[in-house]
Design a protein around this motif. Structure first.
Motif, mmCIF file in Angstrom:
data_model
loop_
_atom_site.group_PDB
_atom_site.id
_atom_site.type_symbol
_atom_site.label_atom_id
_atom_site.label_comp_id
_atom_site.label_asym_id
_atom_site.label_seq_id
_atom_site.Cartn_x
_atom_site.Cartn_y
_atom_site.Cartn_z
ATOM 1 N N VAL A 66 0.840 -1.206 0.000
ATOM 2 C CA VAL A 66 0.000 0.000 0.000
ATOM 3 C C VAL A 66 0.870 1.251 0.000
ATOM 4 O O VAL A 66 0.611 2.203 -0.743
ATOM 5 C CB VAL A 66 -0.975 -0.002 1.197
ATOM 6 C CG1 VAL A 66 -1.622 1.349 1.391
ATOM 7 C CG2 VAL A 66 -2.029 -1.084 1.023
ATOM 8 N N ILE A 67 1.899 1.248 0.812
ATOM 9 C CA ILE A 67 2.812 2.405 0.870
ATOM 10 C C ILE A 67 3.468 2.625 -0.493
ATOM 11 O O ILE A 67 3.556 3.758 -0.972
ATOM 12 C CB ILE A 67 3.862 2.218 1.979
ATOM 13 C CG1 ILE A 67 3.188 2.317 3.349
ATOM 14 C CG2 ILE A 67 4.993 3.241 1.856
ATOM 15 C CD1 ILE A 67 4.063 1.922 4.509
ATOM 16 N N LEU A 68 3.889 1.544 -1.150
ATOM 17 C CA LEU A 68 4.497 1.682 -2.475
ATOM 18 C C LEU A 68 3.494 2.200 -3.503
ATOM 19 O O LEU A 68 3.835 3.033 -4.343
ATOM 20 C CB LEU A 68 5.069 0.339 -2.940
ATOM 21 C CG LEU A 68 6.334 -0.130 -2.224
ATOM 22 C CD1 LEU A 68 6.707 -1.542 -2.667
ATOM 23 C CD2 LEU A 68 7.474 0.831 -2.474
ATOM 24 N N LEU A 69 2.257 1.715 -3.425
ATOM 25 C CA LEU A 69 1.236 2.186 -4.369
ATOM 26 C C LEU A 69 0.904 3.660 -4.166
ATOM 27 O O LEU A 69 0.610 4.373 -5.123
ATOM 28 C CB LEU A 69 -0.038 1.341 -4.230
ATOM 29 C CG LEU A 69 0.024 -0.055 -4.826
ATOM 30 C CD1 LEU A 69 -1.222 -0.845 -4.442
ATOM 31 C CD2 LEU A 69 0.167 0.002 -6.329
ATOM 32 N N VAL A 70 0.950 4.115 -2.932
ATOM 33 C CA VAL A 70 0.628 5.517 -2.655
ATOM 34 C C VAL A 70 1.810 6.428 -3.008
ATOM 35 O O VAL A 70 1.629 7.488 -3.600
ATOM 36 C CB VAL A 70 0.227 5.693 -1.172
ATOM 37 C CG1 VAL A 70 0.131 7.151 -0.796
ATOM 38 C CG2 VAL A 70 -1.094 4.986 -0.909
ATOM 39 N N THR A 71 3.004 6.025 -2.654
ATOM 40 C CA THR A 71 4.159 6.898 -2.861
ATOM 41 C C THR A 71 4.783 6.765 -4.251
ATOM 42 O O THR A 71 5.444 7.695 -4.706
ATOM 43 C CB THR A 71 5.250 6.636 -1.809
ATOM 44 O OG1 THR A 71 5.656 5.260 -1.895
ATOM 45 C CG2 THR A 71 4.758 6.960 -0.417
ATOM 46 N N GLY A 72 4.568 5.647 -4.913
ATOM 47 C CA GLY A 72 5.155 5.420 -6.237
ATOM 48 C C GLY A 72 4.861 6.521 -7.236
ATOM 49 O O GLY A 72 5.783 7.085 -7.840
ATOM 50 N N PRO A 73 3.587 6.856 -7.449
ATOM 51 C CA PRO A 73 3.291 7.931 -8.410
ATOM 52 C C PRO A 73 3.898 9.275 -8.009
ATOM 53 O O PRO A 73 4.284 10.058 -8.868
ATOM 54 C CB PRO A 73 1.765 8.013 -8.392
ATOM 55 C CG PRO A 73 1.314 6.677 -7.932
ATOM 56 C CD PRO A 73 2.376 6.200 -6.991
ATOM 57 N N ILE A 120 6.714 9.726 -6.521
ATOM 58 C CA ILE A 120 8.157 9.678 -6.761
ATOM 59 C C ILE A 120 8.467 9.705 -8.256
ATOM 60 O O ILE A 120 9.368 10.407 -8.697
ATOM 61 C CB ILE A 120 8.770 8.414 -6.113
ATOM 62 C CG1 ILE A 120 8.656 8.523 -4.592
ATOM 63 C CG2 ILE A 120 10.214 8.219 -6.539
ATOM 64 C CD1 ILE A 120 8.998 7.238 -3.858
ATOM 65 N N PHE A 121 7.709 8.961 -9.049
ATOM 66 C CA PHE A 121 8.056 8.779 -10.455
ATOM 67 C C PHE A 121 7.451 9.818 -11.399
ATOM 68 O O PHE A 121 7.873 9.924 -12.530
ATOM 69 C CB PHE A 121 7.672 7.372 -10.915
ATOM 70 C CG PHE A 121 8.484 6.309 -10.231
ATOM 71 C CD1 PHE A 121 9.846 6.209 -10.449
ATOM 72 C CD2 PHE A 121 7.894 5.446 -9.334
ATOM 73 C CE1 PHE A 121 10.599 5.245 -9.808
ATOM 74 C CE2 PHE A 121 8.636 4.478 -8.691
ATOM 75 C CZ PHE A 121 9.993 4.374 -8.927
ATOM 76 N N HIS A 179 2.233 17.344 -12.355
ATOM 77 C CA HIS A 179 0.874 17.558 -12.855
ATOM 78 C C HIS A 179 0.240 16.203 -13.136
ATOM 79 O O HIS A 179 0.752 15.412 -13.919
ATOM 80 C CB HIS A 179 0.897 18.400 -14.126
ATOM 81 C CG HIS A 179 -0.455 18.556 -14.743
ATOM 82 N ND1 HIS A 179 -1.442 19.325 -14.167
ATOM 83 C CD2 HIS A 179 -0.991 18.030 -15.867
ATOM 84 C CE1 HIS A 179 -2.524 19.264 -14.913
ATOM 85 N NE2 HIS A 179 -2.264 18.487 -15.954
ATOM 86 N N PHE A 180 -0.870 15.956 -12.466
ATOM 87 C CA PHE A 180 -1.615 14.726 -12.690
ATOM 88 C C PHE A 180 -2.837 15.075 -13.534
ATOM 89 O O PHE A 180 -3.764 15.714 -13.055
ATOM 90 C CB PHE A 180 -2.077 14.110 -11.363
ATOM 91 C CG PHE A 180 -0.953 13.612 -10.515
ATOM 92 C CD1 PHE A 180 -0.392 12.382 -10.741
ATOM 93 C CD2 PHE A 180 -0.446 14.393 -9.490
ATOM 94 C CE1 PHE A 180 0.643 11.919 -9.967
ATOM 95 C CE2 PHE A 180 0.589 13.952 -8.705
ATOM 96 C CZ PHE A 180 1.142 12.703 -8.945
#
Length: 110
Positions: free
Chosen positions: A14-21, A23-24, A29-30
Motif C-alpha cells: 500500500v505504501i508503495l502504491l501511494v508513494t510510487g506515483p 516519486i516517479f 501535474h496529474f
C-alpha cells in the motif's frame, strides 16, 4: 504468525502504491482521462463543439477533488459492504450446515 507477515507485506505494498506515483511523476501535474480525451478530440477535429455541459461546476479545484474522493470512498464502502455481507451470509450458512450435521450424527449415535 502467518497473518502478521501477510499484513506487513500488504502494508508495504500500500505504501508503495501511494508513494510510487509521487516519486516517479516528475512534472507534478496529474492529468485526468477527461483532459487527455479532450486534447485528443481537439487534435483530431479542431472544429468540434462540446454538446454536453456540467449541471454544476464546483467553485474550486479543491472542492472538485474533495467531491471526487467522496464519491470514490462511498462507492468503495458500498462494494466492501456487499462483499462483507455475502461473506458473512456464506459463513453463517456453513455454520448452520455444520450444526445440522452434528445434530444428525448425535441422533444416529443415541
Amino acid at each position: 504468525m502467518k497473518n502478521k507477515k501477510q499484513n506487513i507485506i500488504l502494508i508495504i505494498l500500500v505504501i508503495l502504491l501511494v508513494t510510487g506515483p509521487l516519486i516517479f511523476v516528475q512534472s507534478g501535474h496529474f492529468g485526468g482521462s477527461d483532459d487527455k480525451g479532450t486534447e485528443q478530440i481537439k487534435k483530431n477535429d479542431p472544429s468540434y463543439k462540446v454538446w454536453a455541459h456540467p449541471l454544476w461546476t464546483p467553485p474550486s479545484g479543491e472542492i472538485e477533488t474533495l467531491l471526487f474522493t467522496l464519491q470514490g470512498s462511498l462507492g468503495t464502502g458500498i462494494i466492501a459492504y456487499i462483499f462483507g455481507y455475502a461473506r458473512g451470509k456464506n459463513k453463517s450458512q456453513r455454520e448452520a450446515e455444520q450444526l445440522a450435521e452434528e445434530e444428525t450424527s448425535n441422533h444416529v449415535s443415541d
